[in-house]
Design a protein around this motif. Sequence first.
Motif, short mmCIF file in Angstrom:
data_model
loop_
_atom_site.label_atom_id
_atom_site.label_comp_id
_atom_site.label_asym_id
_atom_site.label_seq_id
_atom_site.Cartn_x
_atom_site.Cartn_y
_atom_site.Cartn_z
N ASN A 140 27.33 49.83 34.78
CA ASN A 140 26.67 50.92 35.86
C ASN A 140 26.16 50.91 37.11
N ARG A 188 36.36 46.28 39.10
CA ARG A 188 36.11 47.16 38.42
C ARG A 188 37.02 46.69 36.79
N LYS A 189 38.47 46.57 36.77
CA LYS A 189 38.82 46.15 35.70
C LYS A 189 37.91 44.92 35.34
N VAL A 234 33.79 48.69 45.90
CA VAL A 234 34.46 47.71 44.51
C VAL A 234 36.05 47.96 44.38
N GLU A 238 34.29 45.47 33.92
CA GLU A 238 34.61 45.80 32.45
C GLU A 238 35.37 45.52 31.42
N LEU A 282 26.58 48.39 39.02
CA LEU A 282 27.80 47.52 40.01
C LEU A 282 27.45 48.06 41.18
N ASP A 283 28.26 49.82 41.51
CA ASP A 283 27.34 51.23 43.11
C ASP A 283 26.38 51.05 42.86
#
Length: 264
Positions: A73, A87-88, A82, A91, A75-76
């Motif tokens: 989290n 994002r996939k 993004v 994750e 990342l943002d």
Amino acid sequence: MTTTYDCTIDDERARGLEHAQRAISEKKCVVLPTDTVYGIGADAFSPQAVTMLLVSKGRSRTMPPPVLIPRINALDGLATEVSAEARKLAEAFWPGGLTLILHAQPSLDWDLGETKGTVALRMPADEVALELLTLTGPLAVSSANRTGQAPAQTAAAAREQLADSVEVYLEGGPRPLEGEAGVPSTIVDATGPILRVVRNGAVSLDRLREHVPGVLGLGEIPMAEEEGEAPGASAVPEPEASVGGSSAVSTTDNPATTDNHAGN
């Protein structure tokens, strides 16, 4: 004073992490294990600390370090625009051997070098690294070696090269772990509408495509470009020469640079 802590011993690990956290807050450098090789880390938000990191390695601002983060989290908070595809991949492969080049948040007060508005992010799969990152927040981390020398696989080997330029050495044993291949992280440029591999590494193209079928492999170009139409993403980057077993990659339009730890 430069100090080494044996992080395989619980009490020393706790003392080492405390000292490392203090050193980071004082804009000093530390050496830490990651899931690839050892890294030299500094406060990502301190230009002074990042400069010390680059000077310790003998590296210029044209090769800015990637940033390691403790949780997905983050990342943002560090990147913008993004895509769902990027994002996939995060994750699916974080923590682990995947580095994503993204547009940096323009509001952040940091200076990693000549990044042209991009940042290379990774979440390492190493307990000591994640514990330290949880205490300090994001760290600029590059492989723990002088430029032109082999990346260190122990803190002791890093100390032979970096000496007193580092305040704290966290010794966690050999990296990569015994029985694991010393493969650098795969780097994916996620700054354009089409994701592109710019360095092959720990996560294979086939595995990436299980989650994002359209990701381009190293050197591949979209069909539209083959037909002479306007490209839909940034140019495929040219890899720089490998140095001491670590490969740095910069994108042509977005030169966020990383070496083989990050991840490290």
